[in-house]
Scaffold this active site. Structure first.
Site, PDB file in Angstrom:
ATOM      1  N   THR A 294      -2.110  19.341  57.755  1.00 40.75           N
ATOM      2  CA  THR A 294      -1.621  20.715  57.749  1.00 40.75           C
ATOM      3  C   THR A 294      -2.806  21.640  57.968  1.00 40.75           C
ATOM      4  OG1 THR A 294       0.131  20.101  56.193  1.00 40.75           O
ATOM      5  CG2 THR A 294      -0.329  22.447  56.456  1.00 40.75           C
TER       6      THR A 294
ATOM      7  N   LEU B  28       7.907  24.496  60.669  1.00 42.18           N
ATOM      8  CA  LEU B  28       8.826  24.001  59.649  1.00 42.18           C
ATOM      9  C   LEU B  28       8.057  23.488  58.432  1.00 42.18           C
ATOM     10  CD1 LEU B  28      11.755  23.569  58.890  1.00 42.18           C
ATOM     11  CD2 LEU B  28      11.677  21.340  60.027  1.00 42.18           C
ATOM     12  N   LYS B  29       6.901  22.881  58.660  1.00 41.82           N
ATOM     13  CA  LYS B  29       6.106  22.368  57.535  1.00 41.82           C
ATOM     14  C   LYS B  29       5.654  23.504  56.618  1.00 41.82           C
ATOM     15  CE  LYS B  29       3.617  19.859  54.816  1.00 41.82           C
ATOM     16  NZ  LYS B  29       2.376  19.178  55.193  1.00 41.82           N
ATOM     17  N   LEU B  30       5.210  24.611  57.194  1.00 41.43           N
ATOM     18  CA  LEU B  30       4.768  25.731  56.363  1.00 41.43           C
ATOM     19  C   LEU B  30       5.941  26.310  55.581  1.00 41.43           C
ATOM     20  CD1 LEU B  30       2.238  27.556  58.726  1.00 41.43           C
ATOM     21  CD2 LEU B  30       1.747  25.969  56.858  1.00 41.43           C
TER      22      LEU B  30
END
Length: 290
Positions: free
Chosen positions: A94, A169-171
């Site tokens: 990330t 989407l990960k954040l």
């Protein structure tokens, strides 16, 4: 078909991912900036490379799982020229939206196919091959990376066709995880500081519509004062900053995430950076007014 995989970064998450890749029968090469974190993987069947350039030379897929954008960029700037033609770079750390674009541009400069593929999960899912892979990039690369993603993940969600789509989407997902963990810490601290047994809060929500297995697990760790790292507090500080930046860039209100960033930072500054993110509870003080 992908047979040879190189994993750069064997820290808290990377070591579990390496084990999952080995179990899947792939030819795994690993490298880590701190060699002592990579060497034990030799006994499990991995080849431990002395440097990133050697590590990537024979790989069909190169996976980066380093701590942050600077570490990924530093390692891959020197190593990418050693990748063989056609090898794919799967970037799983990330690193934030701006960094994904910079890393994608680096890949393009060297004609290296690039997949933005951050993973959702912590140490245990990484060890068990049960991460969720959030992929962004050219879907034609799926056959090349599928054996890798299938090994490390319970499922792969192709979010969109562009590098950065997986990160978006990960954040969003991490914003929820960080909020839930810090909110649990606040509720437990308030219960305690109002003179009640904080376990009562976890008992209150248990089994009802407000219950959450993650809150229960993190809450138990908070009350026990035991924080073995599944996802480090330093990582939470980093991600909270990236999420706040993304909110501002998107024209959204960043005040909640900025406050959470301050809360996680305070706990890290108190000496808990290497502990689990649930150590954010320590930002409320070890003892409350009774």
């Amino acid at each position: 078909m992908t047979k040879a995989v190189t994993l750069l970064g064997t820290g808290l998450m990377g070591v579990g991912m390496a084990h999952s890749l080995i179990r899947a029968g792939l030819d795994v090469t690993v490298w880590n900036r701190s060699p002592e974190k990579a060497r034990p993987l030799a006994a499990d069947g991995a080849t431990v490379a002395p440097d990133p350039e050697t590590a990537v030379a024979g790989a069909d897929v190169v996976v980066t799982m380093l701590f942050d954008a600077a570490s990924v960029a530093g390692v891959m700037t020197s190593a990418i020229g050693s990748m063989k033609p056609g090898a794919v770079w799967a970037q799983c750390a990330t690193v934030g939206l701006d960094a994904v674009q910079a890393l994608s541009a680096l890949a393009a400069e060297h004609d290296v196919p690039f997949v933005d593929a951050p993973v959702l999960g912590t140490r245990q899912p990484a060890e068990e091959g049960k991460l969720i892979v959030l992929a962004g990039g050219d879907r034609s690369l799926e056959p090349a990376v599928a054996p890798v993603f299938d090994a490390i993940g319970l499922r792969t969600l192709w979010v969109g066709p562009h590098p950065g789509d997986g990160h978006r989407l990960k954040l969003a997902a991490n914003s929820w995880v960080l909020s839930l963990t810090a909110g649990t810490a606040q509720a437990l601290a308030l219960t305690r500081n109002l003179g009640l047994d904080p376990q009562l809060f976890l008992d209150l929500i248990a089994g009802g519509g407000l219950d959450n297995g993650y809150a229960q697990a993190k809450g138990r760790a908070m009350l026990a004062g035991e924080f073995p790292a599944a996802f480090s507090l330093d990582g939470a500080v980093k991600d909270a900053g990236l999420i706040a930046n993304a909110l501002r860039a998107a024209g959204a209100d960043d005040r909640l995430m900025t406050a959470l960033h301050e809360q996680y930072s305070a706990a890290a500054a108190a000496g808990h950076g290497d502990s689990d993110m649930s150590a954010v509870f320590m930002a409320h003080g070890e003892k409350g007014a009774q």
